[in-house]
Motif scaffolding. Sequence first.
Motif, PDB file in Angstrom:
ATOM      1  N   VAL A  98       0.831  -1.206   0.000  1.00 20.96           N
ATOM      2  CA  VAL A  98       0.000   0.000   0.000  1.00 20.96           C
ATOM      3  C   VAL A  98       0.868   1.259   0.000  1.00 20.96           C
ATOM      4  O   VAL A  98       0.513   2.276  -0.617  1.00 20.96           O
ATOM      5  N   LEU A  99       2.041   1.208   0.653  1.00 13.27           N
ATOM      6  CA  LEU A  99       2.926   2.376   0.650  1.00 13.27           C
ATOM      7  C   LEU A  99       3.554   2.589  -0.731  1.00 13.27           C
ATOM      8  O   LEU A  99       3.717   3.735  -1.171  1.00 13.27           O
ATOM      9  N   ARG A 100       3.912   1.514  -1.414  1.00  6.49           N
ATOM     10  CA  ARG A 100       4.448   1.667  -2.775  1.00  6.49           C
ATOM     11  C   ARG A 100       3.415   2.314  -3.692  1.00  6.49           C
ATOM     12  O   ARG A 100       3.736   3.192  -4.493  1.00  6.49           O
ATOM     13  N   GLY A 121      -4.795   1.614   4.317  1.00  8.27           N
ATOM     14  CA  GLY A 121      -5.063   0.471   5.182  1.00  8.27           C
ATOM     15  C   GLY A 121      -4.596  -0.827   4.557  1.00  8.27           C
ATOM     16  O   GLY A 121      -4.057  -0.863   3.453  1.00  8.27           O
ATOM     17  N   THR A 122      -4.789  -1.908   5.300  1.00  9.32           N
ATOM     18  CA  THR A 122      -4.423  -3.242   4.842  1.00  9.32           C
ATOM     19  C   THR A 122      -5.668  -4.122   4.842  1.00  9.32           C
ATOM     20  O   THR A 122      -6.757  -3.682   5.219  1.00  9.32           O
ATOM     21  N   LEU A 123      -5.501  -5.372   4.478  1.00  8.93           N
ATOM     22  CA  LEU A 123      -6.654  -6.277   4.444  1.00  8.93           C
ATOM     23  C   LEU A 123      -7.297  -6.428   5.814  1.00  8.93           C
ATOM     24  O   LEU A 123      -8.473  -6.785   5.913  1.00  8.93           O
ATOM     25  N   GLN A 124      -6.561  -6.147   6.890  1.00 11.07           N
ATOM     26  CA  GLN A 124      -7.131  -6.215   8.232  1.00 11.07           C
ATOM     27  C   GLN A 124      -8.305  -5.252   8.397  1.00 11.07           C
ATOM     28  O   GLN A 124      -9.218  -5.493   9.180  1.00 11.07           O
ATOM     29  N   GLY A 125      -8.261  -4.157   7.644  1.00  6.13           N
ATOM     30  CA  GLY A 125      -9.298  -3.146   7.771  1.00  6.13           C
ATOM     31  C   GLY A 125     -10.520  -3.369   6.911  1.00  6.13           C
ATOM     32  O   GLY A 125     -11.493  -2.610   7.005  1.00  6.13           O
ATOM     33  N   LEU A 126     -10.503  -4.389   6.055  1.00  4.87           N
ATOM     34  CA  LEU A 126     -11.665  -4.653   5.199  1.00  4.87           C
ATOM     35  C   LEU A 126     -12.889  -4.952   6.052  1.00  4.87           C
ATOM     36  O   LEU A 126     -12.859  -5.803   6.933  1.00  4.87           O
ATOM     37  N   LEU A 176      -6.620   0.428   0.253  1.00 13.01           N
ATOM     38  CA  LEU A 176      -6.216  -0.724   1.049  1.00 13.01           C
ATOM     39  C   LEU A 176      -5.548  -1.770   0.158  1.00 13.01           C
ATOM     40  O   LEU A 176      -5.940  -1.955  -1.002  1.00 13.01           O
ATOM     41  N   ALA A 177      -4.537  -2.440   0.690  1.00 16.58           N
ATOM     42  CA  ALA A 177      -3.870  -3.534  -0.011  1.00 16.58           C
ATOM     43  C   ALA A 177      -4.439  -4.855   0.492  1.00 16.58           C
ATOM     44  O   ALA A 177      -4.498  -5.093   1.704  1.00 16.58           O
ATOM     45  N   VAL A 190      -7.336  -1.601  -3.476  1.00 13.68           N
ATOM     46  CA  VAL A 190      -8.758  -1.331  -3.632  1.00 13.68           C
ATOM     47  C   VAL A 190      -9.099   0.019  -3.015  1.00 13.68           C
ATOM     48  O   VAL A 190      -8.449   0.475  -2.069  1.00 13.68           O
ATOM     49  N   VAL A 191     -10.116   0.648  -3.585  1.00 16.33           N
ATOM     50  CA  VAL A 191     -10.642   1.901  -3.040  1.00 16.33           C
ATOM     51  C   VAL A 191     -11.999   1.599  -2.422  1.00 16.33           C
ATOM     52  O   VAL A 191     -12.873   1.009  -3.078  1.00 16.33           O
ATOM     53  N   ALA A 192     -12.149   1.986  -1.171  1.00 13.09           N
ATOM     54  CA  ALA A 192     -13.411   1.750  -0.478  1.00 13.09           C
ATOM     55  C   ALA A 192     -14.439   2.808  -0.866  1.00 13.09           C
ATOM     56  O   ALA A 192     -14.102   3.977  -1.087  1.00 13.09           O
TER      57      ALA A 192
END
Length: 344
Positions: free
Chosen positions: A143-145, A229-234, A249-250, A328-330
Motif C-alpha cells: 500500500v505504501l508503494r 489500510g491493509t486487508l485487516q481493515g476490510l 487498502l492492499a 482497492v478503493v473503499a
Amino acid sequence: MDRRSLLRLLPSGLVLSAASLSSNAWAGEKKDKRPIALLLPLNGPRAGLGRSMQQAALLAENADYVLAFDTGGTAEGAARAAGEALRRHPALILGPLTAAEVPAVGSTVANRVPVISFSNDSVLRQPGVWIFGITATQVTSAVLRYARTRGVRSVVMIDDGSPWCAAASLAAGRMEGEIGLSLRVLQVKPGQPLPQAGDTPDAVLLPGSGEGVLAAARALKGSGVQLLGTLQGLDNRPDSLEALDGAWLACPDPAAFSSFAQAFAAKNGGDPGTITALAYDAAGVANKLREANALNMNGLVDAKGFHGVTGPVRFRTDGSVARDFAIVVASRDGYASVAVSSGS
C-alpha cells in the motif's frame, strides 16, 4: 514394439504428430505421483478452520494425491504429524497452521521435503520452510508503494500496540528510505482519540482492524488526508464502508477471492476466509508443479512464480514469499480494485 520401430512404421507426414503424441504419452507415464501432505488441526479448538482448509485444498488438487495429518494445533502434535507424513514419502508438505507449530515441523522434516507453512510470522522462515501466510510487511509495503506512485510523500502511521501493527511499523520504517517517504509513527491505544501530529501529512496509515480504525477514519473525514489500510481493515458493514469511503487498502483481489468463495460454497457450504484460501493456493501450487513434472525445490523457487486467489506469489530461497496485492478503493458500495502493487 519399441518407440523407434513405431515411428518407422508411420507415414512421413505423420511424424510430427507422432512425436507430439509420444511426448504426451511418455510424460504421462513419468508424472510425479507422490502425495502432498496437509498438516492441519483436524481436532481441537481450530478444527473447524483446519477442516475448511482441507476442503479448500481438495478443490485445487486431486484427492488421490492429498494426505491429511492432524496436528491438533500444538507443537507436539505438529512434530508427530510431520513424522507420520514423512513415512508416506510426500513431495511437499503444506502446513502447519500456527507459528508455534512451524519450528517443530521444520526440525522434524530437517530440509528433506519442502514445507509451505500457513503462518504469517516471517521470523520463522528458513531455507526449505516457507512462510505462506499474508504478512503485515507484505501488505504494508504494497500500500505504501502504491501511495508513493500517487504522490504521497509524508505518512503518519497509527500503531495500536498489536503484533500486526508492530510488524507493519517495522516494514514502514524500512520502506521510508527505499521509496522516499517521510514517516512518523504515533502510538494510539484502541478507544483513544488521534493525537495532534504536527504538520498535516499527505496520508495516514491504519494497518489494524476494528472500531479503533473506524473511529480514526471518521476523525479524518474532510481533512484532505488520504487514508491507507491493509486487508485487516476490510469491513463490509454499511456503516464501516461509509467510514472508510475513499481509503486505499492492499488486499487479495476481491474478484478472484469471490470466484473461489463461490466454488467453495457450492462444494462444501459456508463462507471461506483468507486463511482457507491460502490452503487452496498452496495446493494449487502443488498441482501446477505436478503437471509440469517439477514437484521439487527447484520447481518451487521458479522465478515465474504462481498465480492464486491470495495474489501472485514467488518463493525465495530464504523461505520468504513475495506476493502481489490488489489496491482497492473503499466506497459506500464496496471495494473496487484500481491497481496491483508488490509486497515485500
